[in-house]
Design an enzyme around this catalytic site. Structure first.
Site, PDB file in Angstrom:
ATOM      1  N   HIS A  78      52.175 -21.298  40.109  1.00 33.38           N
ATOM      2  CA  HIS A  78      52.389 -20.004  39.447  1.00 33.38           C
ATOM      3  C   HIS A  78      52.352 -20.123  37.922  1.00 33.38           C
ATOM      4  O   HIS A  78      51.831 -19.237  37.246  1.00 33.38           O
ATOM      5  CB  HIS A  78      53.703 -19.364  39.914  1.00 33.38           C
ATOM      6  CG  HIS A  78      53.749 -19.129  41.396  1.00 33.38           C
ATOM      7  ND1 HIS A  78      54.897 -18.813  42.063  1.00 33.38           N
ATOM      8  CD2 HIS A  78      52.769 -19.164  42.337  1.00 33.38           C
ATOM      9  CE1 HIS A  78      54.641 -18.674  43.361  1.00 33.38           C
ATOM     10  NE2 HIS A  78      53.349 -18.891  43.548  1.00 33.38           N
ATOM     11  N   HIS A 235      48.896 -11.901  45.665  1.00 34.10           N
ATOM     12  CA  HIS A 235      49.558 -13.178  45.421  1.00 34.10           C
ATOM     13  C   HIS A 235      48.658 -14.350  45.832  1.00 34.10           C
ATOM     14  O   HIS A 235      48.683 -15.409  45.208  1.00 34.10           O
ATOM     15  CB  HIS A 235      50.914 -13.280  46.119  1.00 34.10           C
ATOM     16  CG  HIS A 235      51.619 -14.539  45.716  1.00 34.10           C
ATOM     17  ND1 HIS A 235      52.310 -14.660  44.523  1.00 34.10           N
ATOM     18  CD2 HIS A 235      51.665 -15.767  46.292  1.00 34.10           C
ATOM     19  CE1 HIS A 235      52.762 -15.895  44.399  1.00 34.10           C
ATOM     20  NE2 HIS A 235      52.386 -16.590  45.458  1.00 34.10           N
ATOM     21  N   ASP A 239      47.658 -17.549  43.611  1.00 35.74           N
ATOM     22  CA  ASP A 239      47.733 -18.959  44.015  1.00 35.74           C
ATOM     23  C   ASP A 239      46.385 -19.652  43.829  1.00 35.74           C
ATOM     24  O   ASP A 239      46.321 -20.804  43.380  1.00 35.74           O
ATOM     25  CB  ASP A 239      48.135 -19.071  45.495  1.00 35.74           C
ATOM     26  CG  ASP A 239      49.635 -18.904  45.707  1.00 35.74           C
ATOM     27  OD1 ASP A 239      50.416 -19.091  44.766  1.00 35.74           O
ATOM     28  OD2 ASP A 239      50.016 -18.596  46.864  1.00 35.74           O
ATOM     29  N   HIS A 262      46.651 -23.300  50.056  1.00 39.06           N
ATOM     30  CA  HIS A 262      46.610 -24.335  49.023  1.00 39.06           C
ATOM     31  C   HIS A 262      45.700 -25.509  49.394  1.00 39.06           C
ATOM     32  O   HIS A 262      44.953 -26.003  48.563  1.00 39.06           O
ATOM     33  CB  HIS A 262      48.017 -24.869  48.744  1.00 39.06           C
ATOM     34  CG  HIS A 262      48.923 -23.846  48.144  1.00 39.06           C
ATOM     35  ND1 HIS A 262      48.657 -23.226  46.943  1.00 39.06           N
ATOM     36  CD2 HIS A 262      50.084 -23.323  48.577  1.00 39.06           C
ATOM     37  CE1 HIS A 262      49.622 -22.371  46.662  1.00 39.06           C
ATOM     38  NE2 HIS A 262      50.506 -22.406  47.645  1.00 39.06           N
TER      39      HIS A 262
HETATM   40 ZN    ZN Z   1      52.343 -18.672  45.379  1.00 44.93          ZN
END
Ligand code: ZN
Length: 312
Positions: A78, A235, A239, A262
Site C-alpha cells: 500500500h 483495491h 495492490d 499478489h
Molecule cells: Zn491490499
C-alpha cells in the site's frame, strides 16, 4: 516523459502492522537520483538498506514482503502503491518494525503524507519500461497479462460469490490525479470466516473495522459503509500498482488481471524481467552509471538493458 522525482521534505506516520499488530513508525525521506525505493531498518540491524525490488521478494501469504541484508518488511504494497501512484521514484523508507503500518487499509494516508511533504523533479530522466510484446501467466481460472499500449492502463476483474461483489471490473488509466481520486482510498477487504481463521493462525492481528472492509454472509460489518460501490476491485488495482512497482521503474502497457493476487502479480513482474525481448526502455539517460542502489533491474538483466537501450 519526465524527470525522476523525490520528496521535498521527510515526513513520518505511526500505526500498527495488519498481520503483526505491532506499533511501527515509517518515515519517507528524499533520496538521490537512481536510488529507487529503499527501505532502511531503524530497528535491530539499524541502518541496513533493502531495495523494493522483485529480487528481494519473499513468498508470503496475503501480503507482499521483501527480505535481505538482515531484515524483512512485509505488507509493503500500500505504501509502494502510493509512491508509484504519485510518481515518487527515489525515496528512503525508514521503518522500525517488520511490517508497514496498515493505517486505514488503503493508500490514502500515504498519499496525504506525500502531498504534504511535496514532490520535486530531479536532474535525471525517468526511464520507462515499454511493453512491445504480450506476456501472460495463467493459473487455473486466475490469469494476468500485459500487452502493448501507448499509455499505462490496468483492467482488473474480480469474481466472488457474495451479493456485494459478484463480478466487478475496473479500468484505470494511470495519472497521479486518477490514482489519488479513484484508487488510493480503496481499502483492503476480507471475509468474516477468513478473518476469524487468520486470527486463529496469529495473522491479521492488527486488522479491525477501522482498516479492513469485513464481509459477512449478506453484507459488510463496517457501519460507515463502502467508499465506492466497487471499492473491492479498486483495491485490487491498488495492490497491483504496489506489486508492480517492484519492477523498479514505471511500465507503459496494458495490464489485464482476472481473479489475480499478489503471487501472480509478482510472477508477471519476474517474467517481464526475464524476457527483455518483450520490452524496450524509453527516456533513459544514454549513459547509465552504476547507481549506489540499483533496484531498477535485477542484476541478471543489466546486460539486456544495455542492449535494449542501444536498440531504442
Ligand atoms: Zn491490499
Amino acid at each position: 516523459m519526465r524527470q525522476q522525482q523525490t520528496l521535498l521534505n521527510p515526513i513520518s506516520c505511526t500505526g500498527v502492522g495488519l498481520h503483526t499488530g505491532k506499533p511501527v513508525t515509517l518515515t519517507l525521506r528524499p533520496a538521490p537520483t537512481d536510488t529507487g525505493v529503499v527501505f532502511v531498518n531503524r530497528n535491530g540491524h539499524a541502518g541496513a538498506m533493502l531495495a523494493a525490488s522483485v529480487d528481494h521478494l519473499v513468498p508470503t501469504e496475503l501480503c507482499t514482503a521483501i527480505s535481505g541484508n538482515g531484515f524483512q518488511v512485509k505488507t509493503i504494497e500500500h505504501v509502494l502503491a502510493a509512491l508509484a501512484g504519485l510518481s515518487v521514484d527515489n525515496v528512503f523508507v525508514d521503518i522500525d518494525a517488520a511490517e508497514a503500518p496498515v493505517m486505514d487499509g488503503s493508500s490514502a494516508p500515504f498519499v496525504r503524507l506525500i502531498q504534504s511533504a511535496g514532490v520535486k523533479a530531479q536532474n535525471r530522466r525517468r526511464a520507462f519500461l515499454k511493453i512491445t510484446r504480450p506476456l501472460e501467466i495463467v493459473d487455473g481460472s486466475r490469469r494476468i497479462r500485459i500487452e502493448p499500449s501507448s499509455t499505462p492502463r490496468i483492467t482488473y476483474t474480480i469474481q466472488y460469490d457474495h451479493p456485494m461483489i459478484r463480478t466487478q471490473t475496473y479500468t484505470y488509466d494511470h495519472s497521479t490525479h486518477a490514482f489519488a481520486t479513484e484508487i488510493a482510498e480503496a481499502r483492503t477487504f476480507g471475509f468474516l470466516q477468513e478473518v476469524e481463521a487468520l486470527w486463529a493462525r496469529g495473522l491479521g492481528r492488527g486488522g479491525n473495522l477501522e482498516n479492513t472492509v469485513v464481509l459477512s454472509q449478506e453484507g459488510i460489518l463496517n457501519e460507515s459503509g463502502l467508499r465506492f460501490s466497487d471499492e473491492f476491485v479498486r483495491h485490487k488495482v491498488l495492490d497491483l500498482i504496489g506489486d508492480f512497482s517492484l519492477l523498479g521503474l514505471p511500465f507503459i502497457g496494458h495490464l489485464i488481471a482476472d481473479r489475480s493476487g499478489h503471487a501472480l502479480h509478482t510472477r508477471l513482474v519476474k517474467q517481464i524481467l526475464d524476457h527483455p525481448e518483450c520490452w524496450v526502455l524509453l527516456n533513459a539517460d544514454q549513459t547509465i552509471s552504476q547507481p549506489e542502489f540499483s533496484p531498477s533491474l535485477s542484476s541478471s538483466q543489466r546486460p539486456a538493458t544495455a542492449v535494449a537501450l542501444q536498440a531504442s
